[in-house]
Every structure is written in structure tokens, then in C-alpha cells.
Design a protein around this motif. Structure first.
Motif, short mmCIF file in Angstrom:
data_model
loop_
_atom_site.label_atom_id
_atom_site.label_comp_id
_atom_site.label_asym_id
_atom_site.label_seq_id
_atom_site.Cartn_x
_atom_site.Cartn_y
_atom_site.Cartn_z
N ARG A 147 -6.88 -12.15 -2.63
CA ARG A 147 -7.61 -11.53 -3.48
C ARG A 147 -8.08 -10.32 -2.81
O ARG A 147 -8.11 -9.05 -3.37
CB ARG A 147 -8.54 -12.23 -4.16
N ILE A 148 -8.64 -10.64 -1.50
CA ILE A 148 -9.52 -9.59 -1.03
C ILE A 148 -8.74 -8.33 -0.11
O ILE A 148 -9.00 -7.35 -0.43
CB ILE A 148 -10.63 -10.16 0.09
N LEU A 149 -8.08 -9.18 0.75
CA LEU A 149 -7.37 -8.25 1.68
C LEU A 149 -5.96 -7.66 0.82
O LEU A 149 -5.97 -6.21 0.59
CB LEU A 149 -6.66 -8.79 2.90
N ASN A 150 -5.23 -8.60 0.38
CA ASN A 150 -3.76 -7.82 0.01
C ASN A 150 -4.21 -7.24 -1.41
O ASN A 150 -3.23 -6.46 -1.69
CB ASN A 150 -2.83 -9.19 -0.28
N GLY A 151 -5.08 -7.88 -2.26
CA GLY A 151 -5.42 -7.39 -3.62
C GLY A 151 -5.89 -5.91 -3.35
O GLY A 151 -5.52 -5.01 -4.01
N SER A 152 -6.67 -5.68 -2.47
CA SER A 152 -7.04 -4.24 -2.14
C SER A 152 -6.06 -3.54 -1.53
O SER A 152 -5.99 -2.34 -2.31
CB SER A 152 -8.36 -4.27 -1.08
N HIS A 153 -5.19 -3.93 -0.85
CA HIS A 153 -4.13 -2.98 -0.49
C HIS A 153 -3.27 -2.54 -1.63
O HIS A 153 -3.00 -1.56 -1.95
CB HIS A 153 -3.13 -3.79 0.56
N THR A 154 -3.17 -3.64 -2.62
CA THR A 154 -2.28 -3.32 -3.61
C THR A 154 -2.81 -2.52 -4.74
O THR A 154 -2.25 -1.64 -5.39
CB THR A 154 -1.48 -4.63 -4.40
N ALA A 155 -4.09 -2.71 -5.05
CA ALA A 155 -4.81 -1.74 -5.96
C ALA A 155 -5.11 -0.31 -5.35
O ALA A 155 -5.10 0.71 -6.05
CB ALA A 155 -6.12 -2.43 -6.12
N MET A 156 -5.20 -0.18 -3.94
CA MET A 156 -5.24 1.03 -3.52
C MET A 156 -4.03 2.14 -3.51
O MET A 156 -4.33 3.24 -3.71
CB MET A 156 -5.82 0.78 -2.00
N VAL A 157 -3.02 1.46 -3.25
CA VAL A 157 -1.82 2.21 -3.03
C VAL A 157 -1.39 3.09 -4.23
O VAL A 157 -1.44 4.43 -3.96
CB VAL A 157 -0.60 1.27 -2.78
N PRO A 158 -1.46 2.91 -5.65
CA PRO A 158 -1.21 3.74 -6.50
C PRO A 158 -2.21 4.90 -6.70
O PRO A 158 -2.05 6.03 -6.95
CB PRO A 158 -0.81 2.88 -7.88
N VAL A 159 -3.35 4.46 -6.33
CA VAL A 159 -4.56 5.29 -6.51
C VAL A 159 -4.39 6.39 -5.35
O VAL A 159 -4.52 7.66 -5.70
CB VAL A 159 -5.94 4.85 -6.57
N ALA A 160 -4.27 5.92 -4.15
CA ALA A 160 -4.40 6.77 -3.05
C ALA A 160 -3.08 7.64 -2.97
O ALA A 160 -3.08 8.86 -2.26
CB ALA A 160 -4.45 5.87 -1.64
N LEU A 161 -1.99 7.23 -3.16
CA LEU A 161 -0.61 8.06 -3.11
C LEU A 161 -0.74 9.18 -4.17
O LEU A 161 -0.29 10.45 -3.86
CB LEU A 161 0.41 7.05 -3.77
N GLN A 162 -1.39 8.78 -5.23
CA GLN A 162 -1.70 10.36 -6.43
C GLN A 162 -2.61 10.94 -5.83
O GLN A 162 -3.06 12.07 -6.70
CB GLN A 162 -1.84 9.38 -7.61
N LEU A 163 -3.32 10.91 -4.66
CA LEU A 163 -4.23 11.74 -4.20
C LEU A 163 -3.82 12.42 -2.87
O LEU A 163 -4.80 12.91 -2.11
CB LEU A 163 -5.83 10.83 -4.04
N GLY A 164 -2.57 11.88 -2.55
CA GLY A 164 -1.88 12.69 -1.59
C GLY A 164 -2.20 11.94 -0.19
O GLY A 164 -2.00 12.48 0.82
N CYS A 165 -2.66 10.72 -0.24
CA CYS A 165 -2.78 9.96 0.82
C CYS A 165 -1.24 9.29 1.66
O CYS A 165 -0.58 9.14 0.61
CB CYS A 165 -3.65 8.94 1.03
N GLU A 166 -1.14 9.15 2.74
CA GLU A 166 0.02 8.87 3.30
C GLU A 166 -0.19 7.45 4.03
O GLU A 166 0.78 6.37 4.04
CB GLU A 166 0.66 9.36 4.52
N THR A 167 -1.34 6.96 4.70
CA THR A 167 -1.78 5.79 5.46
C THR A 167 -2.98 5.08 4.81
O THR A 167 -3.70 5.77 4.15
CB THR A 167 -1.67 6.25 6.83
N VAL A 168 -3.24 3.91 5.21
CA VAL A 168 -4.24 3.54 4.89
C VAL A 168 -5.72 4.08 5.48
O VAL A 168 -6.77 4.45 4.57
CB VAL A 168 -4.50 2.03 5.42
N MET A 169 -5.65 4.56 6.76
CA MET A 169 -6.72 5.53 7.18
C MET A 169 -6.93 6.59 6.46
O MET A 169 -7.92 7.13 5.90
CB MET A 169 -6.49 5.81 8.60
#
Length: 479
Positions: free
Chosen positions: A284-306
Motif C-alpha cells: 500500500r505504501i511503496l507500490n501504491g505510491s508508485h502506481t498512484a504517482m505514475v499517471p499524474v507525473a507522466l502528464q506533468l512531463g516527468c520521466e523518472t521517479v526522481m
């Protein structure tokens, strides 16, 4: 620059107490790194004989032979918000065997009186039951059949001696990995009429442990290998690069804590009767954060977690989501949860690893259902509240898959028919009907999302917000 082998490095002579299936980067930068550290600190004295689980692999075997199984683990990361680097020369692997080309040496190893452990990482596909797999082959094809053959021959040689059972620690990334392997071994035993005495020996004198392993290991640093070789002073062609963070949860018979005292060597190894609750928390904490972050960050032009965590909107989104929606519905001590979550999220600030969002996005539909929807459901059940931020991430995912997002170059790597359904049914003039059609599609989901009564309406409003204002403004509005 020095060659790396037993003539240039003082390599200890160790008794082979561990047979390891898998020579890949992860085991070498995780399990073998810990065993070696415990050996060097005098807590253990265990040699690791590595067995290649598949017939191919001569190139890797040749490098192992040339380097006498010596190699460096190169770790970089963040600890207490400060950069940290650790480089370790691993000396505890005794040899690399391929059972397909040298079966006699392999058999001699698993019949050794000194053998105590088996570790494995044969990938998620490795622990599977293959009907009719020939257990008398040298060796059998599948990993469970190999293990059945190995254990039966060991049982036979030692006449069922209870003390010659083995401790089997699986590192494959599937739930109940050790328990599942045990089930398949017993299934092979029954199918091949190996006898009740053998099955009893497996059940009571061999110990199978379910585990959860966690460390990001990119592997061989091809892009910077010349610089790394110059830094370490050796021509090492087996270098493994990984993040500094690690955790290993091992569940099962409590005797493992004494047999494998890696925690006493300072490693983050946690022994517990059952790892299911720990797994759920971590997911829930790690993997859930990764999965929730991806569609938001990709639409903000991000490529990596950093990139994502260098974007204030994403950083605030994920930290607030975990603090206000994820942690409050996990039934554990709140202060301990905060500490655990802080260590998990600290990894997102690691500037040394290129963890690409497009890689994390693989199969996001099923990942969101298993990693994030439980938080939505528990916020409703426990608090009668909407998990707004987690729900927003689902809306962002549907927009991303609709083909109408700002991430115009993104191509979903997911079940093609599901992506096609989401894209082809998109209707900007009736978003609610579109969302209802998606969440009610039983081919896509196992869960009933409509069990949370306000879920569809919330997703609909967030999609409209994203399409109207763009992702940056939508996140800002939500925060």
C-alpha cells in the motif's frame, strides 16, 4: 588496473552450506551481499554455491570462473536525507555450477552433509507446476521438479534422517512463494508415487519460508562501468549496482532467526510468523505510491521517479496521500507507521537511480486495483470518507489511457483489449457514462468499485477537472 581473481584478492575458504538457484543481479546485490557481510563480521561462516536455473548462461559462467566468483556491490542512495555510497567486495560465492552441463557436481553439492540452506530467485515464472515434468531427468526442467528430485535423492541418501532436511528461502516476487513451492513439491511427489515417508519428511523436516524482498537493483552499470572500475581499482565485469535501502521480511518457522542471524550483522531482516500483514502494508505504501504517482507525473512531463519528486505538485500529492489516506486505515501503531513510511518514501529522493515511470506503468490497471483500491475501500468502510487523492490517481490513469492526456507520446503497456476499450469508449460529453462503463467491465476488474458509493462521481469530477484545467492546475486545486 588489477584483474579481479583469487591471485589479487585474499579469498577465504568457506564450507558450502548454501545452494543458491539463480546467479542474477538481485540475489548477488541482496542475499549474497548480506551473507558476505555476516561472514566478514564473524556471525556466520557460510559459502554459497550458485546454480544456474536454466541451461543457457555460458558467458556469465565464464566471467564467474575468470574472477573466481568475486565481484563488487555498488550501492548509492539516501539515508536520513543525505547521500550515501557503499562499495563492497563480495567473497562468499565459492563457485558457479550449471546442472545441465555438470550434473554430477550439482548432485554432489545437494547431497553434501554440510548443506543447510537453499535460496532461490527463479523469477515469478519459476515457481509453477508443470504437469508431467520428468523428475528423474538430470536435471528436471521446472524449478519445483528440480527441488522434488533434489530432496528425494537427499532423503534417500540419508535414509530419511530428520537432521538432513533443508531450510528453503524463496525470493521470487510472488505471494506465498515458499508455501507455493512446498505445495508443488508435494504435488510432484504424489504424482510420482515417491511415498508417504518422503512426503512426511518434506512436511516436517524441511522448512519453507515465505518472504518479501525489497531493493531496487538496476544491475550491471554499463553506462559508467569504466569510471566504476577506475574507482574500485579492479577490472570487475560482475559489478552490481543497487540502491542503499533494503528490507527482507521472512515468515515461517521461528528457528530461521537463529539459523540465519543476518539481523545481528546489522541488516534490515525481519523475522515473523506470517508476513501477510507486512506485505499488505508495504504494498500500500511503496507500490501504491508508485502506481498512484505514475499517471499524474507522466502528464506533468516527468520521466523518472526522481523527476517526479523534484516536481512540487507530485511530491506534495504523494506525501499527503500517504499521510492522510493510506496510513490512517492501516491497523498498526501510528507513530511506527510514520517511521516506516518515511523510510519508504525517502527512496523516492534517490538521485542515483533512474527508475523510469514508463517501466513502473506496466499493467497499471491491475496494479491500481490491488495496490490502491484497498485504500479507497477502507477509507469508506472505516471512516465513511472518500480517499480523494487515491481516487484522483485513478481518474488520472483513465485520462492517460484515453489518449486525450498531455502525455501524447505515452503508449500504455497493459492488456491491449482493456486499453482499447477505455480509449474507444471515451466520451468527453458524457464522462460519467464512460467511467461507469469502465468500472463495470468485469473483464478488467475483480473488485466491485461501485461498492464505494461516491467513487464513480468522484472519478468523473476529477477527470473533468483534469481535462478542463490540465494536470498541474488540477493537482493544485485538489491540494
Amino acid at each position: 588496473m588489477n584483474p579481479l581473481n583469487a591471485t589479487t584478492v585474499d579469498k577465504p575458504q568457506l564450507t558450502e552450506k548454501i545452494l543458491q538457484f539463480g546467479e542474477g543481479n538481485f540475489l548477488r546485490a541482496f542475499v549474497d551481499w548480506m551473507i558476505d557481510g555476516a561472514n566478514q563480521k564473524g556471525i556466520m561462516n557460510h559459502g554459497i554455491a550458485v546454480v544456474q536455473p536454466i541451461a543457457q548462461g555460458d558467458v556469465v559462467k565464464n566471467i564467474f570462473n575468470q574472477q573466481d566468483s568475486l565481484y563488487h556491490v555498488y550501492l548509492e542512495g539516501i539515508k536520513d536525507k543525505q547521500p550515501v555510497k557503499e562499495v563492497t567486495l563480495i567473497k562468499s560465492i565459492t563457485r558457479l555450477l550449471n546442472p545441465y552441463s555438470d550434473y554430477n557436481a550439482y548432485e554432489s553439492l545437494f547431497l553434501s552433509d554440510a548443506l543447510e540452506f537453499i535460496f532461490s530467485n527463479t523469477t515469478e515464472a519459476g515457481i509453477r507446476y508443470e504437469e508431467g515434468d520428468h523428475i528423474y531427468a538430470e536435471p528436471p526442467a521446472s524449478f519445483p521438479a528440480k527441488m522434488t528430485s533434489l530432496l528425494f535423492k537427499r532423503f534417500t541418501k540419508f535414509n530419511g534422517d530428520a537432521s538432513k532436511g533443508l531450510s528453503i528461502v524463496c525470493c521470487e516476487l510472488i505471494e506465498d512463494n515458499g508455501s507455493t513451492l512446498r505445495q508443488y513439491i508435494l504435488q510432484h511427489a504424489a504424482a510420482n508415487n515417491l511415498g508417504e515417508a518422503f512426503e512426511t519428511w518434506v512436511k516436517h523436516h524441511c522448512f519453507f519460508y515465505d518472504t518479501l524482498v525489497d531493493r531496487i537493483v538496476p544491475g550491471f552499470p554499463k553506462e559508467t562501468i569504466n569510471e566504476i572500475k577506475a574507482e574500485i581499482g579492479f577490472d570487475d565485469n560482475l559489478v552490481v549496482k543497487g540502491e542503499y535501502f533494503h528490507v527482507w521480511a521472512i515468515g515461517g518457522d521461528s528457528s530461521i532467526a537463529k539459523k540465519l542471524p543476518l539481523d545481528k550483522a546489522g541488516y534490515n531482516v525481519l523475522f515473523m510468523d506470517d508476513i501477510h500483514d507486512f506485505r499488505a502494508k508495504k504494498v500500500r505504501i511503496l507500490n501504491g505510491s508508485h502506481t498512484a504517482m505514475v499517471p499524474v507525473a507522466l502528464q506533468l512531463g516527468c520521466e523518472t521517479v526522481m523527476d517526479a519528486f523534484n516536481t512540487p505538485e507530485v511530491e506534495q500529492f504523494i506525501n499527503k496521500m500517504v499521510a492522510t489516506e493510506v496510513l490512517p486505515v492501516i491497523n498498526e501503531d501510528p507513530e511506527e507507521l510514520k517511521v516506516f513510511a518515511a523510510k519508504i518514501l525517502e527512496r523516492f529522493y534517490n538521485p542515483y537511480l533512474k527508475h523510469y515511470l514508463r517501466d513502473i506503468s506496466l499493467n497499471s490497471l491491475s496494479k491500481w486495483e490491488t495496490r490502491d483500491f484497498p485504500t479507497v475501500k477502507d477509507n469508506f468502510i472505516q471512516k465513511n470518507e472518500s480517499a480523494k487523492l487515491v481516487t484522483f490517481s485513478f481518474a488520472a490513469l483513465l485520462v492517460l489511457y484515453s489518449g486525450k492526456s498531455a502525455a501524447t507520446a505515452f503508449i500504455p503497456n497493459d492488456t491491449p483489449e482493456f486499453v482499447a476499450f477505455i480509449k474507444s469508449t471515451f466520451n468527453a460529453s458524457d464522462i460519467k457514462t464512460w467511467v461507469e462503463g469502465i468500472v463495470s467491465n468485469k473483464r478488467i476488474w475483480k473488485e466491485d468499485f461501485t461498492a464505494v458509493p461516491f467513487f464513480v462521481n468522484d472519478v468523473t469530477s476529477y477527470i473533468a477537472l483534469i481535462l478542463d484545467k490540465g494536470m498541474k492546475a488540477a493537482v493544485a486545486t485538489l491540494l
